[in-house]
Design a protein around this motif. Structure first.
Motif, short mmCIF file in Angstrom:
data_model
loop_
_atom_site.label_atom_id
_atom_site.label_comp_id
_atom_site.label_asym_id
_atom_site.label_seq_id
_atom_site.Cartn_x
_atom_site.Cartn_y
_atom_site.Cartn_z
N HIS A 1 96.85 35.79 53.99
CA HIS A 1 96.40 35.25 52.71
C HIS A 1 94.91 35.51 52.40
O HIS A 1 94.51 35.43 51.25
CB HIS A 1 96.64 33.74 52.67
N ASN A 2 94.11 35.79 53.43
CA ASN A 2 92.67 35.98 53.24
C ASN A 2 92.39 37.28 52.51
O ASN A 2 93.00 38.31 52.80
CB ASN A 2 91.97 35.96 54.61
N GLU A 3 91.42 37.25 51.59
CA GLU A 3 91.11 38.43 50.79
C GLU A 3 89.67 38.91 50.96
O GLU A 3 89.21 39.75 50.18
CB GLU A 3 91.39 38.14 49.31
N THR A 4 88.95 38.42 51.97
CA THR A 4 87.55 38.84 52.14
C THR A 4 87.24 39.41 53.52
O THR A 4 86.33 40.21 53.64
CB THR A 4 86.58 37.67 51.86
N LEU A 5 87.96 38.99 54.54
CA LEU A 5 87.63 39.43 55.90
C LEU A 5 87.87 40.94 56.04
O LEU A 5 88.96 41.43 55.75
CB LEU A 5 88.47 38.66 56.92
N GLN A 6 86.82 41.65 56.47
CA GLN A 6 86.91 43.10 56.62
C GLN A 6 86.97 43.53 58.08
O GLN A 6 87.47 44.62 58.38
CB GLN A 6 85.70 43.75 55.95
N GLU A 7 86.43 42.70 58.97
CA GLU A 7 86.43 43.05 60.39
C GLU A 7 86.79 41.82 61.21
O GLU A 7 86.25 40.74 61.00
CB GLU A 7 85.05 43.56 60.81
N LEU A 8 87.71 42.02 62.16
CA LEU A 8 88.14 40.96 63.05
C LEU A 8 88.22 41.50 64.47
O LEU A 8 88.85 42.51 64.72
CB LEU A 8 89.52 40.42 62.63
N SER A 9 87.56 40.78 65.39
CA SER A 9 87.61 41.18 66.79
C SER A 9 88.19 40.04 67.61
O SER A 9 87.65 38.93 67.63
CB SER A 9 86.21 41.55 67.29
N LEU A 10 89.30 40.34 68.29
CA LEU A 10 89.99 39.36 69.13
C LEU A 10 90.11 39.85 70.57
O LEU A 10 91.03 39.46 71.29
CB LEU A 10 91.40 39.09 68.56
N ASP A 11 89.19 40.69 71.01
CA ASP A 11 89.25 41.25 72.36
C ASP A 11 89.34 40.16 73.43
O ASP A 11 88.71 39.11 73.31
CB ASP A 11 88.00 42.10 72.66
N GLY A 12 90.11 40.45 74.48
CA GLY A 12 90.14 39.60 75.66
C GLY A 12 90.67 38.20 75.46
O GLY A 12 90.18 37.26 76.08
N ASN A 13 91.66 38.03 74.62
CA ASN A 13 92.20 36.70 74.35
C ASN A 13 93.62 36.49 74.84
O ASN A 13 94.24 35.48 74.54
CB ASN A 13 92.12 36.41 72.84
N ASP A 14 94.15 37.45 75.58
CA ASP A 14 95.49 37.33 76.16
C ASP A 14 96.53 36.97 75.09
O ASP A 14 97.34 36.07 75.25
CB ASP A 14 95.50 36.30 77.29
N ILE A 15 96.48 37.70 73.97
CA ILE A 15 97.41 37.39 72.88
C ILE A 15 98.81 37.93 73.14
O ILE A 15 99.77 37.45 72.54
CB ILE A 15 96.88 37.89 71.51
N GLY A 16 98.93 38.94 74.00
CA GLY A 16 100.23 39.48 74.35
C GLY A 16 100.99 40.05 73.17
O GLY A 16 100.46 40.20 72.06
N ALA A 17 102.28 40.32 73.41
CA ALA A 17 103.13 40.90 72.37
C ALA A 17 103.33 39.94 71.21
O ALA A 17 103.34 40.35 70.04
CB ALA A 17 104.47 41.32 72.96
N ALA A 18 103.47 38.65 71.51
CA ALA A 18 103.72 37.66 70.45
C ALA A 18 102.53 37.59 69.49
O ALA A 18 102.71 37.57 68.26
CB ALA A 18 104.00 36.30 71.05
N GLY A 19 101.33 37.56 70.03
CA GLY A 19 100.14 37.52 69.17
C GLY A 19 99.96 38.80 68.39
O GLY A 19 99.62 38.77 67.20
N ALA A 20 100.22 39.94 69.05
CA ALA A 20 100.10 41.24 68.37
C ALA A 20 101.12 41.34 67.24
O ALA A 20 100.81 41.86 66.16
CB ALA A 20 100.29 42.38 69.36
N THR A 21 102.30 40.82 67.46
CA THR A 21 103.34 40.85 66.44
C THR A 21 102.93 39.99 65.24
O THR A 21 103.12 40.37 64.08
CB THR A 21 104.69 40.38 67.02
N ALA A 22 102.35 38.82 65.51
CA ALA A 22 101.88 37.95 64.43
C ALA A 22 100.78 38.64 63.61
O ALA A 22 100.78 38.56 62.37
CB ALA A 22 101.37 36.63 64.99
#
Length: 187
Positions: A123-144
């Protein structure tokens, strides 16, 4: 420490960048800074990385993000915000219209936190860069995150290094890239 800096920020309309990284300000310091920045109209960059900030401090930062109209870059790297803190940030991203770059590297958000961030990205319309390195998001987080990429039209850079994303997660991201026309850099 941070409380005195927050007091000094009261009424300041010239400071554009505040770097408090690696100062152990914790939730108390984050709360003090966030309270002042709700109404600050000058600061565009805030670095609170490596400060032992947990979900309680991030909740106050998220409240600030809903009110602040100038902050464009926020570093919260190397804090223990967890999935709950990521949820607070995600809710803020639904309302915030100025934040362009968000760094949540190594902040223990896990798959649940990535899922809430993914929902916000949808829904966000302004964020241009997001860094989530090293958060153990796994396949479920990547899929989201990949679901958000199908709809998000502003994100240009996404970093997901060191997250135990397996083949299923990589496939989900790959499929999303076929639909997304704005992402320019993925790591």
């Amino acid at each position: 420490g941070a409380e005195k800096i927050a007091a000094a920020l009261q009424g300041n309309d010239t400071l554009q960048c505040l770097d408090l990284a690696d100062n152990d300000i914790g939730d108390v310091g984050a709360t003090a800074v966030a309270a002042v920045l709700q109404h600050n109209q000058a600061l565009t960059t805030l670095d609170l990385g490596l400060n032992d900030i947990g979900a309680a401090g991030v909740e106050k930062i998220a409240v600030m993000l809903r009110h602040n109209l100038t902050l464009e870059i926020l570093f919260l790297r190397f804090n223990d915000i967890g999935a709950r803190g990521a949820g607070h940030i995600a809710l803020a991203l639904l309302d915030n219209e100025t934040l362009q770059r968000l760094y949540l590297d190594f902040s223990d958000i896990g798959a649940a936190g990535a899922t809430t961030i993914g929902f916000a990205l949808h829904h966000n319309e302004t964020l241009q860069e997001l860094s989530l390195d090293g958060n153990d998001i796994g396949a479920a987080g990547a899929t989201a995150i990949s679901v958000a990429l199908h709809h998000n039209e502003t994100l240009q850079e996404l970093s997901l290094d060191v997250n135990d994303i397996d083949a299923a997660g990589a496939t989900a991201i790959s499929v999303a890239l076929h639909h997304n026309e704005t992402l320019q850099e993925l790591s």
